[in-house]
Design an enzyme around this catalytic site. Structure first.
Site, PDB file in Angstrom:
ATOM      1  N   CYS A 263      31.631  46.202  24.153  1.00 55.96           N
ATOM      2  CA  CYS A 263      31.077  46.048  25.518  1.00 55.96           C
ATOM      3  C   CYS A 263      30.803  47.455  26.034  1.00 55.96           C
ATOM      4  O   CYS A 263      31.582  48.013  26.800  1.00 55.96           O
ATOM      5  CB  CYS A 263      32.063  45.322  26.423  1.00 55.96           C
ATOM      6  SG  CYS A 263      32.536  43.676  25.846  1.00 55.96           S
ATOM      7  N   ALA A 264      29.686  48.029  25.603  1.00 56.42           N
ATOM      8  CA  ALA A 264      29.565  49.493  25.591  1.00 56.42           C
ATOM      9  C   ALA A 264      28.883  50.147  26.797  1.00 56.42           C
ATOM     10  O   ALA A 264      29.090  51.329  27.032  1.00 56.42           O
ATOM     11  CB  ALA A 264      28.822  49.919  24.318  1.00 56.42           C
ATOM     12  N   ALA A 265      28.043  49.434  27.537  1.00 56.71           N
ATOM     13  CA  ALA A 265      27.273  50.094  28.607  1.00 56.71           C
ATOM     14  C   ALA A 265      28.190  50.693  29.667  1.00 56.71           C
ATOM     15  O   ALA A 265      29.255  50.131  29.931  1.00 56.71           O
ATOM     16  CB  ALA A 265      26.301  49.106  29.244  1.00 56.71           C
ATOM     17  N   GLY A 267      27.709  53.589  28.117  1.00 55.51           N
ATOM     18  CA  GLY A 267      27.754  54.410  26.908  1.00 55.51           C
ATOM     19  C   GLY A 267      28.700  55.588  26.932  1.00 55.51           C
ATOM     20  O   GLY A 267      28.731  56.377  25.984  1.00 55.51           O
ATOM     21  N   GLY A 268      29.479  55.749  27.991  1.00 55.34           N
ATOM     22  CA  GLY A 268      30.410  56.884  28.068  1.00 55.34           C
ATOM     23  C   GLY A 268      31.396  56.910  26.916  1.00 55.34           C
ATOM     24  O   GLY A 268      31.629  57.952  26.302  1.00 55.34           O
ATOM     25  N   LYS A 269      31.963  55.750  26.610  1.00 53.47           N
ATOM     26  CA  LYS A 269      32.963  55.693  25.536  1.00 53.47           C
ATOM     27  C   LYS A 269      32.298  55.751  24.163  1.00 53.47           C
ATOM     28  O   LYS A 269      32.809  56.393  23.238  1.00 53.47           O
ATOM     29  CB  LYS A 269      33.826  54.438  25.679  1.00 53.47           C
ATOM     30  CG  LYS A 269      34.629  54.424  26.980  1.00 53.47           C
ATOM     31  CD  LYS A 269      35.392  53.121  27.155  1.00 53.47           C
ATOM     32  CE  LYS A 269      35.907  52.983  28.580  1.00 53.47           C
ATOM     33  NZ  LYS A 269      34.837  52.688  29.560  1.00 53.47           N
ATOM     34  N   ASP A 287      25.834  45.545  24.047  1.00 48.02           N
ATOM     35  CA  ASP A 287      25.947  45.061  25.419  1.00 48.02           C
ATOM     36  C   ASP A 287      25.010  43.878  25.578  1.00 48.02           C
ATOM     37  O   ASP A 287      24.035  43.727  24.829  1.00 48.02           O
ATOM     38  CB  ASP A 287      25.633  46.147  26.448  1.00 48.02           C
ATOM     39  CG  ASP A 287      26.327  45.833  27.775  1.00 48.02           C
ATOM     40  OD1 ASP A 287      27.500  46.235  27.945  1.00 48.02           O
ATOM     41  OD2 ASP A 287      25.713  45.155  28.621  1.00 48.02           O
ATOM     42  N   ASP A 314      25.489  39.128  22.937  1.00 49.81           N
ATOM     43  CA  ASP A 314      26.735  38.645  23.511  1.00 49.81           C
ATOM     44  C   ASP A 314      27.853  38.901  22.506  1.00 49.81           C
ATOM     45  O   ASP A 314      27.817  38.374  21.383  1.00 49.81           O
ATOM     46  CB  ASP A 314      26.602  37.136  23.788  1.00 49.81           C
ATOM     47  CG  ASP A 314      27.813  36.555  24.504  1.00 49.81           C
ATOM     48  OD1 ASP A 314      28.903  37.150  24.401  1.00 49.81           O
ATOM     49  OD2 ASP A 314      27.667  35.499  25.145  1.00 49.81           O
ATOM     50  N   CYS A 386      39.343  48.572  33.194  1.00 51.66           N
ATOM     51  CA  CYS A 386      39.472  49.481  34.339  1.00 51.66           C
ATOM     52  C   CYS A 386      40.125  48.729  35.498  1.00 51.66           C
ATOM     53  O   CYS A 386      39.694  48.823  36.650  1.00 51.66           O
ATOM     54  CB  CYS A 386      38.127  50.094  34.739  1.00 51.66           C
ATOM     55  SG  CYS A 386      36.870  48.889  35.180  1.00 51.66           S
TER      56      CYS A 386
END
Length: 452
Positions: A263-265, A267-269, A287, A314, A386
């Protein structure tokens, strides 16, 4: 010839923002940027607009408590008038730089412009009565949960929940900190430059920044928005909260490994993992939405990273696309309530419901079930959120481990963490509260797939 609509001043813009956020339940951080551009707010006024909007949102429950004795029938008052009263009272109580009479007079002028004489008279009357009589003391509230709720403008159900999970003292610290503006932090792209080199370049550009005492590649902005720097544009920096930088530390990918960020957006991680791989191996970043996947790709390109591959899909359906045991490491930064980022999105306090957490828990466990078969034996799965709520964190991971006997907690997590946060690691888990390092609230669980 049609006249262009007149630009709104700072207080009119703040009022419009508060209305839009309330009406559409839209995130304040996105709308604020749009309003600055639309109304051509000058650089010197951006700080005031941000303070007025965020401050009024942050303290909304306190402001309503103070206004309540002066308003006979609040239900009959139009919502924009209530926002105007809150906005003006915020200035009168919390902003020393603005004289009371100036704030009050401007409120009356806005009321005249937007409403009829009766509304401007009512606004004038309420605010002058507040000025003459003063506001009632929050200390008069006898119930400690309700008192903390009103004092820090957090819903009572949430304060009660946190007190049960963390105790009164830690909850009070967290609620108090949620009323303050977050420090902007950024991650240095160590493939391109050292932290010292980037700090020197930022100083040359006129920014003020310092090295983080917590994370070796992090810096804190002291003056200026680092996203506007040449260092950012040339790929030396990524704007990222320090707590979320810890996910890549937990994952600790080795050279040439294949990593899934489920679940990347935005993209920071993903890009941090790519940097830790030294541009070797591959990061597959997923994503659900095409426009968010484009953000990840744009960030990777800006940073000069060539080992990030993006895909819109998904993540609950990953087994239809990827083979079993095809990844060395997997990061699942799951959709969550976001209760750890309230300083950035204060409006969230008034829209979240306790029932939302139960729904999210089901989504989170289903995502873990979906991605876990793709991990190689001996591989690492990092689950992160988070949020600070145990129902989305420890309870999700415990339920997963009880169900999936092929996984165990990875108790070597502490060794991989930066020294400054090692004391916060509890076995295979790390719960960062905002007061720990001044970051967002963030949770990490590190799980290993058994070889046998």
């Amino acid at each position: 010839m049609n006249k262009r609509p007149a630009k709104k001043n700072v207080r009119e813009t703040a009022l419009e923002l508060l209305e839009t956020i309330d009406k559409n339940q839209s995130y304040s951080n996105i709308l604020l940027n749009h309003a600055i551009n639309k109304n051509q707010i000058s650089d010197k006024d951006i700080g005031l607009l941000t303070e007025l909007t965020y401050g009024t949102l942050q303290r909304r429950m306190s402001l309503d408590y103070f206004l309540q004795p002066f308003i006979k029938n609040p239900r009959k008052i139009e919502s924009w008038v209530m926002h105007l009263l809150r906005l003006t009272l915020y200035q009168m109580l919390y902003l020393d730089k603005i004289p009371d009479h100036a704030a009050l007079n401007e409120a009356v002028e806005i009321a005249k412009k937007r409403g009829h004489k009766g509304i401007s008279s009512m606004v004038n009357g309420v605010l002058r009565n507040v000025q003459r009589q003063g506001v009632k003391q929050i200390s008069e509230i006898t119930d400690p949960i309700e008192r903390l709720s009103i004092k820090t403008s957090h819903p009572k159900w949430l304060v009660k929940r946190w007190v049960e999970q963390f105790g009164y003292e830690e909850t009070e610290k967290m609620c108090e900190l949620n009323l303050t503006a977050p420090t902007q932090t950024a991650r240095v792209n160590r493939i391109k430059a050292t932290r010292e080199e980037v700090l020197a370049q930022l100083e040359d550009e006129g920014f003020a920044a310092k090295a983080s005492p917590f994370i070796p590649e992090a810096i804190h902005s002291l003056r200026g928005n680092l996203a506007h720097s040449d260092a950012f544009k040339s790929g030396l920096l990524t704007i990222q909260d320090e707590s979320s930088m810890l996910a890549a530390y937990a994952l600790a990918p080795g050279s040439d490994e294949i990593v899934l960020d489920a679940c990347a957006a935005p993209g920071g991680k993903s890009t941090h993992i790519s940097e830790k791989l030294g541009n070797t191996g591959k990061v597959i970043a997923l994503d659900l939405h095409d426009h968010k996947v484009k953000l990840i790709a744009d960030n990777a390109n800006r940073l000069g990273l060539e080992n990030v591959e993006t895909k819109a899909m998904d993540s609950r359906k990953v087994q239809e696309v990827f083979a079993a045991e095809s990844f060395d490491r997997i990061l699942l930064d799951a959709p969550c309530s976001g209760l750890g980022v309230m300083r950035r999105k204060p409006d969230m306090k008034y829209t979240k419901k306790e029932a939302d957490l139960l729904h999210l828990k089901k989504v989170q466990i289903n995502l873990l079930r979906a991605v876990s078969p793709l991990l190689k034996k001996g591989g690492i799965l990092v689950y992160s959120t988070c949020t600070v709520d145990k129902s989305e964190n420890q309870e999700v991971v415990t339920a997963f481990l009880q169900e999936q006997l092929g996984f165990e907690g990875d108790e070597s997590l502490k060794e991989r963490m930066p020294e400054a946060v090692q004391s916060l690691v509890n076995s295979y888990e790390l719960q960062i509260l905002p007061q720990h390092i001044g970051s967002d609230g963030f949770y990490i669980a590190c799980l290993r797939k058994k070889v046998q």
